[in-house]
Design an enzyme around this catalytic site. Structure first.
Site, PDB file in Angstrom:
ATOM      1  N   ASP A 166     -21.288  12.340  57.465  1.00 51.39           N
ATOM      2  CA  ASP A 166     -22.492  13.129  57.199  1.00 51.39           C
ATOM      3  C   ASP A 166     -22.893  14.052  58.423  1.00 51.39           C
ATOM      4  OD1 ASP A 166     -24.537  13.922  55.570  1.00 51.39           O
ATOM      5  OD2 ASP A 166     -25.955  12.400  56.231  1.00 51.39           O
ATOM      6  N   TYR A 436     -63.010  37.006  58.067  1.00 53.80           N
ATOM      7  CA  TYR A 436     -62.194  37.353  56.728  1.00 53.80           C
ATOM      8  C   TYR A 436     -61.643  38.934  57.254  1.00 53.80           C
ATOM      9  CZ  TYR A 436     -64.100  33.373  54.653  1.00 53.80           C
ATOM     10  OH  TYR A 436     -64.341  32.180  54.325  1.00 53.80           O
ATOM     11  N   ASP A 467     -59.089  34.569  46.937  1.00 56.23           N
ATOM     12  CA  ASP A 467     -60.561  35.206  47.000  1.00 56.23           C
ATOM     13  C   ASP A 467     -60.639  36.567  47.258  1.00 56.23           C
ATOM     14  OD1 ASP A 467     -59.783  34.968  49.503  1.00 56.23           O
ATOM     15  OD2 ASP A 467     -61.447  33.940  50.276  1.00 56.23           O
TER      16      ASP A 467
END
Length: 481
Positions: A166, A436, A467
């Site tokens: 592995d 924002y 939004d």
């Protein structure tokens, strides 16, 4: 799996003194586990909410030794469905491989009614897989240094009669977050002892790294060499040679044995490196290169002599391509981020800009960029270079100012590290300071002639909560991807 309680018999002085190294290693593992019965909870403390890693039957935690306050990584393996003999074998293999400097050291082992505990040295630099993601890919020099270590480790492991099964970047840790970090290999739960000429049949491993013969059910230690080939492939270009939506699809891809060594990403890779990858990813194990052949491969000498300037040119092209592939909003935002970097955060880019600006007008035009790349040994097809240049030339002036140069060429790792620059960019873009970023504010950053509809579409693509505007977190996600 077998019954846990019947998994292993007690170690005896006779087996510990055995001339057979496997029997001796297993006996010592049994003895050490017996000595640590019921003691781990008394000696160590840990925060259950802070896992270093987890799987179906085990988790790795950061544990502190109560007496010394020294921290270790502890692998906690659940009992019940996990056979004790498998744990003992993992302990035995870890003890043997701990002799190699690039193996994580197993410190001590414990068990109680619920779990087994394997206490190991704590390696703090994270997984190689994450480092590849952050870099995009390694330079050939960096890849050669890593592959030299991995070949040394696998040669040592095979000489001890052990197969890993592995090997993958997730099981390779780095000592710290610098480019000179030491490699440490971890997790030998899939390891197995093998005698010369013996073959195995169990399909154990991670599909993307498993050799074709493992899927077919008859393999030997040479399967690890295939896994190393997959790792080298990823180091060089940053993605897997074999993919698929699930393990079954990946298996089909591996069994077909088809993989690409051409394309934009491979244009930057030397023929010697491609040859070495090809020699490891041979579907027929009889045609696969041996560890000795790989360690003597001419790629190592070529990569070691590769100049730093060539690596710098390769990085420049890679970052310009990444900038071209970015969304339009990310490119605009990066222009503002570039204005917020501290001088020391981008000092190398400043030097590069000054060197490229041969006419000393504080601007870099197309010909100057082309010349700079040529001097660094990284010539690019003119048509492609024109696309890269035009993407960086945000105002369409035909020249790159310093902000545009930094925005297009700064490394993603620097962007992720420099929180102050990202937050400062958001503050600058948020013209009304309401927290924002609106389409109207984005429009103000766009070239003349741009429309509000274009700005709205750009915001919509990054607007996670729908939004119609972006908050700081949404911009952070944009910049980090």
């Amino acid at each position: 799996m077998g019954n846990l309680c019947a998994g292993a018999s007690p170690a005896t002085d006779e087996t510990i003194a055995s001339a057979d190294p496997v029997e001796r290693a297993l006996a010592i593992a049994k003895r050490d586990l017996a000595k640590g019965a019921g003691k781990w909870q008394e000696l160590y403390s840990y925060d259950r909410s802070k896992l270093l890693g987890s799987g179906a039957y085990a988790q790795v935690v950061k544990a502190t030794r109560k007496g010394t306050q020294k921290s270790y990584a502890t692998k906690i393996i659940k009992k019940g469905q996990y056979d004790k003999s498998v744990v003992i074998k993992e302990i035995a293999i870890s003890n043997i491989l701990s002799e190699h400097p690039n193996c994580t050291k197993l410190i001590e082992v414990y068990e109680d009614k619920a779990n087994y505990y394997l206490v190991m040295e704590l390696v703090s630099g994270g997984m190689m897989f994450d480092r590849i993601v952050k870099k995009g890919h390694y330079s050939e020099k960096e890849a050669a240094e890593a592959m030299a270590v991995l070949l040394s480790f696998v040669s040592f492991m095979h000489a001890k009669g052990i197969i890993d099964r592995d090997l993958k970047p997730d099981n390779i840790l780095l000592s710290d977050d610098t480019d000179s970090a030491i490699i440490k290999i971890i997790d030998f739960g899939t390891g197995e002892f093998m005698k010369e000429g013996q073959t195995l049949s169990a399909g154990i491993g991670t599909a993307q790294y498993m050799a074709p013969e493992v899927f077919k059910g008859k393999y030997d230690q040479r399967a690890d060499i295939w896994s190393l080939g997959v790792i080298m492939y990823i180091l060089l270009v940053g993605f897997m040679p074999f993919g698929g939506k699930n393990d079954a699809a990946i298996e089909k891809a591996v069994l077909r044995g088809k993989y690409a060594l051409e394309g934009e990403e491979w244009d930057e890779v030397s023929d010697e490196a491609k040859d070495m990858v090809r020699s490891m990813l041979q579907s027929d194990p009889d045609k696969r290169a041996t560890l000795q052949q790989l360690q003597a491969h001419p790629w190592f000498a070529a990569a070691a002599s590769a100049s730093e300037s060539a690596a710098k040119g390769t990085r420049m092209v890679s970052r310009l391509r990444g900038f071209l592939a970015s969304t339009r909003l990310k490119r605009l935002a990066m222009l503002v981020v570039a204005s917020n970097f501290k001088a020391e955060e981008v000092d190398q880019l400043r030097e590069l800009f000054v060197t490229a600006d041969t006419n000393k007008n504080n601007l870099v035009d197309f010909n100057e960029l082309r010349t700079a790349l040529s001097k660094l040994g990284r010539a690019v097809d003119e048509t492609e270079l024109r696309r890269l240049f035009d993407a960086a030339d945000m105002d369409g002036s035909g020249e790159l100012d310093y902000r545009e140069f930094v925005a297009a060429l700064v490394g993603q790792d620097v962007v992720e590290r420099c929180t102050t620059a990202r937050h400062g960019a958001f503050k600058d873009m948020d013209a009304d300071g309401d927290g924002y970023l609106t389409p109207e504010e984005v429009l103000k950053m766009m070239p003349p002639g741009s429309t509000l509809e274009e700005a709205q579409e750009m915001v919509k693509a990054a607007d996670k909560d729908g939004d119609g505007r972006l908050d700081l977190n949404e911009l952070e996600i944009l910049l980090k991807n």
